[in-house]
Design a protein around this motif. Sequence first.
Motif, PDB file in Angstrom:
ATOM      1  N   LEU A   8     -58.212   3.119 -12.769  1.00  0.00           N
ATOM      2  CA  LEU A   8     -57.951   3.707 -13.936  1.00  0.00           C
ATOM      3  C   LEU A   8     -58.674   5.441 -14.287  1.00  0.00           C
ATOM      4  N   ASN A   9     -58.818   6.047 -14.763  1.00  0.00           N
ATOM      5  CA  ASN A   9     -59.588   7.607 -14.941  1.00  0.00           C
ATOM      6  C   ASN A   9     -60.548   7.470 -15.917  1.00  0.00           C
ATOM      7  N   LYS A  10     -61.567   7.467 -16.310  1.00  0.00           N
ATOM      8  CA  LYS A  10     -62.354   7.074 -17.298  1.00  0.00           C
ATOM      9  C   LYS A  10     -62.796   8.099 -17.899  1.00  0.00           C
ATOM     10  N   ARG A  11     -62.669   9.482 -17.016  1.00  0.00           N
ATOM     11  CA  ARG A  11     -62.320  10.563 -18.281  1.00  0.00           C
ATOM     12  C   ARG A  11     -61.446  10.718 -19.189  1.00  0.00           C
ATOM     13  N   TYR A  12     -60.527   9.837 -18.545  1.00  0.00           N
ATOM     14  CA  TYR A  12     -59.097   9.672 -19.482  1.00  0.00           C
ATOM     15  C   TYR A  12     -59.252  10.451 -20.821  1.00  0.00           C
ATOM     16  N   PRO A  13     -58.647  11.365 -21.858  1.00  0.00           N
ATOM     17  CA  PRO A  13     -59.533  10.995 -23.250  1.00  0.00           C
ATOM     18  C   PRO A  13     -58.867  10.148 -23.825  1.00  0.00           C
ATOM     19  N   PHE A  14     -58.191   9.527 -23.442  1.00  0.00           N
ATOM     20  CA  PHE A  14     -57.747   7.745 -24.414  1.00  0.00           C
ATOM     21  C   PHE A  14     -58.051   7.242 -23.301  1.00  0.00           C
ATOM     22  N   TYR A  15     -58.607   7.306 -23.006  1.00  0.00           N
ATOM     23  CA  TYR A  15     -59.270   5.919 -21.908  1.00  0.00           C
ATOM     24  C   TYR A  15     -59.731   4.866 -22.658  1.00  0.00           C
ATOM     25  N   GLU A  16     -60.748   4.803 -23.879  1.00  0.00           N
ATOM     26  CA  GLU A  16     -60.675   3.789 -24.651  1.00  0.00           C
ATOM     27  C   GLU A  16     -59.756   2.673 -25.247  1.00  0.00           C
ATOM     28  N   GLU A  17     -58.614   3.844 -25.570  1.00  0.00           N
ATOM     29  CA  GLU A  17     -57.776   3.214 -26.914  1.00  0.00           C
ATOM     30  C   GLU A  17     -56.369   2.400 -25.448  1.00  0.00           C
ATOM     31  N   LEU A  18     -56.152   3.277 -24.271  1.00  0.00           N
ATOM     32  CA  LEU A  18     -55.059   2.839 -23.522  1.00  0.00           C
ATOM     33  C   LEU A  18     -56.407   1.113 -23.156  1.00  0.00           C
ATOM     34  N   SER A  19     -57.194   1.295 -22.377  1.00  0.00           N
ATOM     35  CA  SER A  19     -57.719  -0.172 -22.539  1.00  0.00           C
ATOM     36  C   SER A  19     -57.991  -1.780 -23.336  1.00  0.00           C
ATOM     37  N   ALA A  20     -57.445  -0.662 -24.532  1.00  0.00           N
ATOM     38  CA  ALA A  20     -57.895  -1.950 -25.665  1.00  0.00           C
ATOM     39  C   ALA A  20     -56.323  -2.020 -25.994  1.00  0.00           C
ATOM     40  N   LEU A  21     -55.569  -1.086 -25.724  1.00  0.00           N
ATOM     41  CA  LEU A  21     -54.490  -1.322 -25.958  1.00  0.00           C
ATOM     42  C   LEU A  21     -53.525  -2.557 -24.318  1.00  0.00           C
ATOM     43  N   LEU A  22     -54.318  -2.244 -23.186  1.00  0.00           N
ATOM     44  CA  LEU A  22     -53.886  -2.714 -22.742  1.00  0.00           C
ATOM     45  C   LEU A  22     -54.475  -4.482 -22.871  1.00  0.00           C
ATOM     46  N   LYS A  23     -55.531  -4.590 -23.077  1.00  0.00           N
ATOM     47  CA  LYS A  23     -56.180  -5.611 -22.895  1.00  0.00           C
ATOM     48  C   LYS A  23     -55.491  -6.382 -24.292  1.00  0.00           C
ATOM     49  N   LYS A  24     -55.056  -6.079 -25.506  1.00  0.00           N
ATOM     50  CA  LYS A  24     -54.134  -6.727 -26.382  1.00  0.00           C
ATOM     51  C   LYS A  24     -52.900  -7.049 -26.025  1.00  0.00           C
ATOM     52  N   ALA A  25     -52.868  -6.253 -24.986  1.00  0.00           N
ATOM     53  CA  ALA A  25     -51.221  -6.691 -24.543  1.00  0.00           C
ATOM     54  C   ALA A  25     -50.615  -7.792 -23.217  1.00  0.00           C
ATOM     55  N   ARG A  26     -52.847  -8.046 -22.989  1.00  0.00           N
ATOM     56  CA  ARG A  26     -52.303  -9.098 -21.879  1.00  0.00           C
ATOM     57  C   ARG A  26     -52.468 -10.330 -22.784  1.00  0.00           C
ATOM     58  N   SER A  27     -53.321 -10.261 -23.718  1.00  0.00           N
ATOM     59  CA  SER A  27     -53.581 -11.422 -24.138  1.00  0.00           C
ATOM     60  C   SER A  27     -51.970 -12.110 -24.731  1.00  0.00           C
ATOM     61  N   THR A  28     -50.825 -11.361 -24.689  1.00  0.00           N
ATOM     62  CA  THR A  28     -49.304 -12.254 -25.507  1.00  0.00           C
ATOM     63  C   THR A  28     -48.960 -12.653 -24.209  1.00  0.00           C
ATOM     64  N   TYR A  29     -50.135 -12.445 -22.492  1.00  0.00           N
ATOM     65  CA  TYR A  29     -49.167 -13.035 -21.239  1.00  0.00           C
ATOM     66  C   TYR A  29     -49.202 -14.923 -21.301  1.00  0.00           C
ATOM     67  N   SER A  30     -48.289 -15.654 -20.861  1.00  0.00           N
ATOM     68  CA  SER A  30     -48.530 -17.119 -20.635  1.00  0.00           C
ATOM     69  C   SER A  30     -50.064 -16.785 -19.960  1.00  0.00           C
ATOM     70  N   ASP A  31     -50.435 -17.744 -19.724  1.00  0.00           N
ATOM     71  CA  ASP A  31     -51.638 -17.960 -18.987  1.00  0.00           C
ATOM     72  C   ASP A  31     -52.039 -18.288 -17.917  1.00  0.00           C
ATOM     73  N   GLU A  32     -51.129 -18.664 -17.141  1.00  0.00           N
ATOM     74  CA  GLU A  32     -51.155 -18.244 -15.809  1.00  0.00           C
ATOM     75  C   GLU A  32     -50.851 -16.658 -15.125  1.00  0.00           C
ATOM     76  N   GLU A  33     -50.081 -16.272 -15.767  1.00  0.00           N
ATOM     77  CA  GLU A  33     -50.215 -14.267 -15.876  1.00  0.00           C
ATOM     78  C   GLU A  33     -51.494 -13.897 -15.962  1.00  0.00           C
ATOM     79  N   ARG A  34     -51.953 -14.609 -17.137  1.00  0.00           N
ATOM     80  CA  ARG A  34     -53.557 -13.633 -17.389  1.00  0.00           C
ATOM     81  C   ARG A  34     -54.657 -14.394 -15.920  1.00  0.00           C
ATOM     82  N   MET A  35     -54.845 -16.258 -15.715  1.00  0.00           N
ATOM     83  CA  MET A  35     -55.650 -15.883 -14.554  1.00  0.00           C
ATOM     84  C   MET A  35     -55.086 -15.435 -13.427  1.00  0.00           C
ATOM     85  N   LYS A  36     -54.233 -14.812 -13.523  1.00  0.00           N
ATOM     86  CA  LYS A  36     -53.650 -14.247 -12.010  1.00  0.00           C
ATOM     87  C   LYS A  36     -55.012 -13.111 -11.731  1.00  0.00           C
ATOM     88  N   LEU A  37     -54.757 -12.387 -13.191  1.00  0.00           N
ATOM     89  CA  LEU A  37     -54.953 -10.917 -13.410  1.00  0.00           C
ATOM     90  C   LEU A  37     -56.178 -11.043 -13.178  1.00  0.00           C
TER      91      LEU A  37
END
Length: 118
Positions: free
Chosen positions: A66-95
């Motif tokens: 991921l490009n840490k200089r991308y203007p929306f890096y923080e927002e994108l990371s937060a969105l992906l982490k929030k979405a990950r919280s809806t994954y199954s335990d198995e999917e989350r642990m695999k990641l």
Amino acid sequence: MLDILFGSKNAERVLQYLLSKESGYIREIAQFYEVSPSVIKKQLDKFELANIIVGRNLANIRMYELNKRYPFYEELSALLKKARSTYSDEERMKLIRKKRARPRANNKPLIMRNENEK
């Protein structure tokens, strides 16, 4: 979960992988999700063109992160982490599970260690 927003499930997968593993290459990501490398390459190319990810050549492999200089890096990371919280335990642990730091060199033998050797 974000496949509608990103246009495909594989687009979300690529971003989730790069966020959790910090970097990766085409075949590694494809094997992780058990999909065709061409599908992953298409997503990586799209994100690299948009400057969301950066790629660098490491020997004969192109590594992406991921490009840490991308203007929306923080927002994108937060969105992906929030979405990950809806994954199954198995999917989350695999990641979350750690991976090898880099690909194994060609012709490097596997060394099997005996449990009794220390």
